[in-house]
Design an enzyme around this catalytic site. Structure first.
Site, PDB file in Angstrom:
ATOM      1  N   ASN A   9      -2.924  -5.689 -10.560  1.00 15.43           N
ATOM      2  CA  ASN A   9      -3.698  -5.567  -9.321  1.00 15.43           C
ATOM      3  C   ASN A   9      -5.117  -6.041  -9.626  1.00 15.43           C
ATOM      4  O   ASN A   9      -5.896  -5.327 -10.252  1.00 15.43           O
ATOM      5  CB  ASN A   9      -3.700  -4.100  -8.857  1.00 15.43           C
ATOM      6  CG  ASN A   9      -4.562  -3.899  -7.622  1.00 15.43           C
ATOM      7  OD1 ASN A   9      -5.054  -4.865  -7.028  1.00 15.43           O
ATOM      8  ND2 ASN A   9      -4.752  -2.643  -7.223  1.00 15.43           N
ATOM      9  N   LYS A  11      -7.450  -6.470  -7.592  1.00 15.53           N
ATOM     10  CA  LYS A  11      -8.446  -5.860  -6.689  1.00 15.53           C
ATOM     11  C   LYS A  11      -9.383  -6.950  -6.146  1.00 15.53           C
ATOM     12  O   LYS A  11      -8.931  -8.057  -5.878  1.00 15.53           O
ATOM     13  CB  LYS A  11      -9.181  -4.726  -7.404  1.00 15.53           C
ATOM     14  CG  LYS A  11      -8.191  -3.710  -7.986  1.00 15.53           C
ATOM     15  CD  LYS A  11      -8.831  -2.440  -8.464  1.00 15.53           C
ATOM     16  CE  LYS A  11      -7.771  -1.504  -9.038  1.00 15.53           C
ATOM     17  NZ  LYS A  11      -8.274  -0.203  -9.445  1.00 15.53           N
ATOM     18  N   HIS A  93      -2.746   2.042  -1.636  1.00  9.80           N
ATOM     19  CA  HIS A  93      -3.561   2.228  -2.843  1.00  9.80           C
ATOM     20  C   HIS A  93      -4.668   3.247  -2.564  1.00  9.80           C
ATOM     21  O   HIS A  93      -5.218   3.287  -1.460  1.00  9.80           O
ATOM     22  CB  HIS A  93      -4.168   0.890  -3.281  1.00  9.80           C
ATOM     23  CG  HIS A  93      -4.761   0.958  -4.653  1.00  9.80           C
ATOM     24  ND1 HIS A  93      -6.006   1.502  -4.886  1.00  9.80           N
ATOM     25  CD2 HIS A  93      -4.270   0.588  -5.855  1.00  9.80           C
ATOM     26  CE1 HIS A  93      -6.242   1.447  -6.198  1.00  9.80           C
ATOM     27  NE2 HIS A  93      -5.214   0.904  -6.805  1.00  9.80           N
ATOM     28  N   GLU A  95      -7.676   3.337  -3.338  1.00 12.97           N
ATOM     29  CA  GLU A  95      -8.953   2.762  -2.901  1.00 12.97           C
ATOM     30  C   GLU A  95      -8.920   2.462  -1.410  1.00 12.97           C
ATOM     31  O   GLU A  95      -9.927   2.573  -0.712  1.00 12.97           O
ATOM     32  CB  GLU A  95      -9.273   1.513  -3.744  1.00 12.97           C
ATOM     33  CG  GLU A  95      -9.695   1.921  -5.157  1.00 12.97           C
ATOM     34  CD  GLU A  95      -9.403   0.904  -6.233  1.00 12.97           C
ATOM     35  OE1 GLU A  95      -9.078  -0.259  -5.918  1.00 12.97           O
ATOM     36  OE2 GLU A  95      -9.494   1.291  -7.418  1.00 12.97           O
ATOM     37  N   GLU A 167      -0.499   6.816  -9.361  1.00 11.64           N
ATOM     38  CA  GLU A 167      -1.836   6.483  -9.841  1.00 11.64           C
ATOM     39  C   GLU A 167      -2.775   7.648  -9.556  1.00 11.64           C
ATOM     40  O   GLU A 167      -3.339   7.747  -8.462  1.00 11.64           O
ATOM     41  CB  GLU A 167      -2.363   5.237  -9.120  1.00 11.64           C
ATOM     42  CG  GLU A 167      -1.540   3.987  -9.359  1.00 11.64           C
ATOM     43  CD  GLU A 167      -2.381   2.727  -9.194  1.00 11.64           C
ATOM     44  OE1 GLU A 167      -2.453   1.961 -10.153  1.00 11.64           O
ATOM     45  OE2 GLU A 167      -2.967   2.526  -8.114  1.00 11.64           O
ATOM     46  N   GLY A 173      -9.865   3.290 -13.127  1.00  9.99           N
ATOM     47  CA  GLY A 173     -11.149   2.659 -13.427  1.00  9.99           C
ATOM     48  C   GLY A 173     -12.106   3.556 -14.189  1.00  9.99           C
ATOM     49  O   GLY A 173     -13.300   3.269 -14.267  1.00  9.99           O
ATOM     50  N   SER A 213      -6.235   3.189 -15.686  1.00 11.35           N
ATOM     51  CA  SER A 213      -6.813   2.907 -17.002  1.00 11.35           C
ATOM     52  C   SER A 213      -5.773   2.529 -18.049  1.00 11.35           C
ATOM     53  O   SER A 213      -5.910   2.870 -19.231  1.00 11.35           O
ATOM     54  CB  SER A 213      -7.667   4.099 -17.484  1.00 11.35           C
ATOM     55  OG  SER A 213      -8.770   4.292 -16.620  1.00 11.35           O
TER      56      SER A 213
HETATM   57  P1  13P Z   1      -7.456   0.496 -13.544  1.00 10.27           P
HETATM   58  O1  13P Z   1      -6.341  -0.010 -14.435  1.00 10.27           O
HETATM   59  O2  13P Z   1      -8.656  -0.403 -13.515  1.00 10.27           O
HETATM   60  O3  13P Z   1      -7.766   1.930 -13.831  1.00 10.27           O
HETATM   61  O4  13P Z   1      -6.869   0.454 -12.050  1.00 10.27           O
HETATM   62  C1  13P Z   1      -5.626   0.996 -11.802  1.00 10.27           C
HETATM   63  C2  13P Z   1      -5.234   0.651 -10.423  1.00 10.27           C
HETATM   64  O5  13P Z   1      -5.813   1.133  -9.473  1.00 10.27           O
HETATM   65  C3  13P Z   1      -4.154  -0.325 -10.252  1.00 10.27           C
HETATM   66  O6  13P Z   1      -3.745  -0.387  -8.923  1.00 10.27           O
END
Ligand code: 13P
Length: 260
Positions: A9, A11, A93, A95, A167, A173, A213
């Site tokens: 992903n 992002k 997701h 976010e 997640e 992150g 992460s």
């Molecule tokens: P990170 O691997 O940057 O923590 O993000 C995970 C994520 O949200 C994947 O969709």
């Protein structure tokens, strides 16, 4: 037998000018039999990534779709618009739940749109830190699953290849990954939730990924868990060295499971 999936992903990172090159580099360094690879760039880079991956066995995914089919939704993208650009899509997701206010009901509607458009959905669920600390993680994830899946046809969803990504929000992150055992316990709870929604034996066929992460240094912890079927990778998915390490480790699990 469930597949092993490593999904990237990206992002809100990369441009159409650099996304194709990055995708090609990652693809060439992650050729592992038995590992299903997916790259999810921003919408504007989907075409570049699709073109760059021609001839590679790597799927292209979108990071979201709108829950309506068309209309006055400035700035949004509907599932049918992704025809020819993407074959997978990330839905719900954290976010998007946090910054775009997506509700479980909307995530459920997005699932319907994804299925109608022939997109393979990755449904994201996960608790915030306060919920985990209060011992409510399973309850929260179960409510998210129920909110998106209740009343929807398990046969259609499993035929579409539904993937669930656990997640935990506090792990995204932050550099603070969950423990493998916690991810496995949640994967078991997710399958129990599916059974309680009438999925029966199909609950065992749904791949559950861990995200939060994930790096080449810690992915082993997740991929040694029989209940966990891969990873949804954020930050590390932009780094070819990291993706090479992650997918190489996934290849070991694929071979141990008799895939590839
Ligand atoms: P990170 O691997 O940057 O923590 O993000 C995970 C994520 O949200 C994947 O969709």
């Amino acid at each position: 037998m469930r597949p092993i999936v490593i999904a990237a992903n990206w992002k809100m990172n990369t441009t159409p000018a650099d996304a194709g090159g990055l995708a090609r580099t990652i693809a060439s360094r992650t050729r592992e039999p038995g590992v299903t690879r997916v790259i999810c760039p921003p919408y504007v880079s989907l075409a570049a990534v699709r073109d760059a991956l021609a001839g590679e066995d790597v799927a292209v995914g979108a990071q979201n779709v709108h829950h309506e089919l068309a209309g006055a939704y400035t700035g949004e993208i509907a599932a049918p618009m992704l025809a020819g650009l993407a074959s997978w899509v990330i839905l719900g997701h954290s976010e998007r739940r946090a910054y775009a206010g997506e509700t479980d009901a909307q995530v459920g509607a997005k699932l319907d749109r994804a299925l109608a458009a022939g997109l393979r959905p990755i449904l994201c669920v996960g608790e915030v830190l306060a919920d985990r600390e209060a011992g409510r993680a399973t309850e929260v994830v179960d409510a998210q699953l129920r909110g998106a899946l209740e009343g929807r046809d398990p046969v259609a969803l499993s035929a579409a290849g539904l993937v669930i990504a656990y997640e935990p929000v506090w792990a995204i992150g932050t550099g603070r990954n969950a423990r493998g055992a916690d991810a496995a316990a949640m994967a078991d709870a997710i399958r129990a939730g599916l059974r309680s929604l009438g999925w029966g034996g199909s609950a065992e066929t749904v791949p559950v990924l861990y995200g939060g992460s994930v790096t080449s240094a810690n992915v082993d912890e997740f991929l040694t868990e029989p209940a966990v079927d891969g990873a949804l990778v954020g930050g590390a998915s932009l780094k070819p060295d990291e993706m090479a390490g992650i997918v190489a480790r996934a290849g070991l699990t694929a071979r141990a499971r008799g895939l590839g």
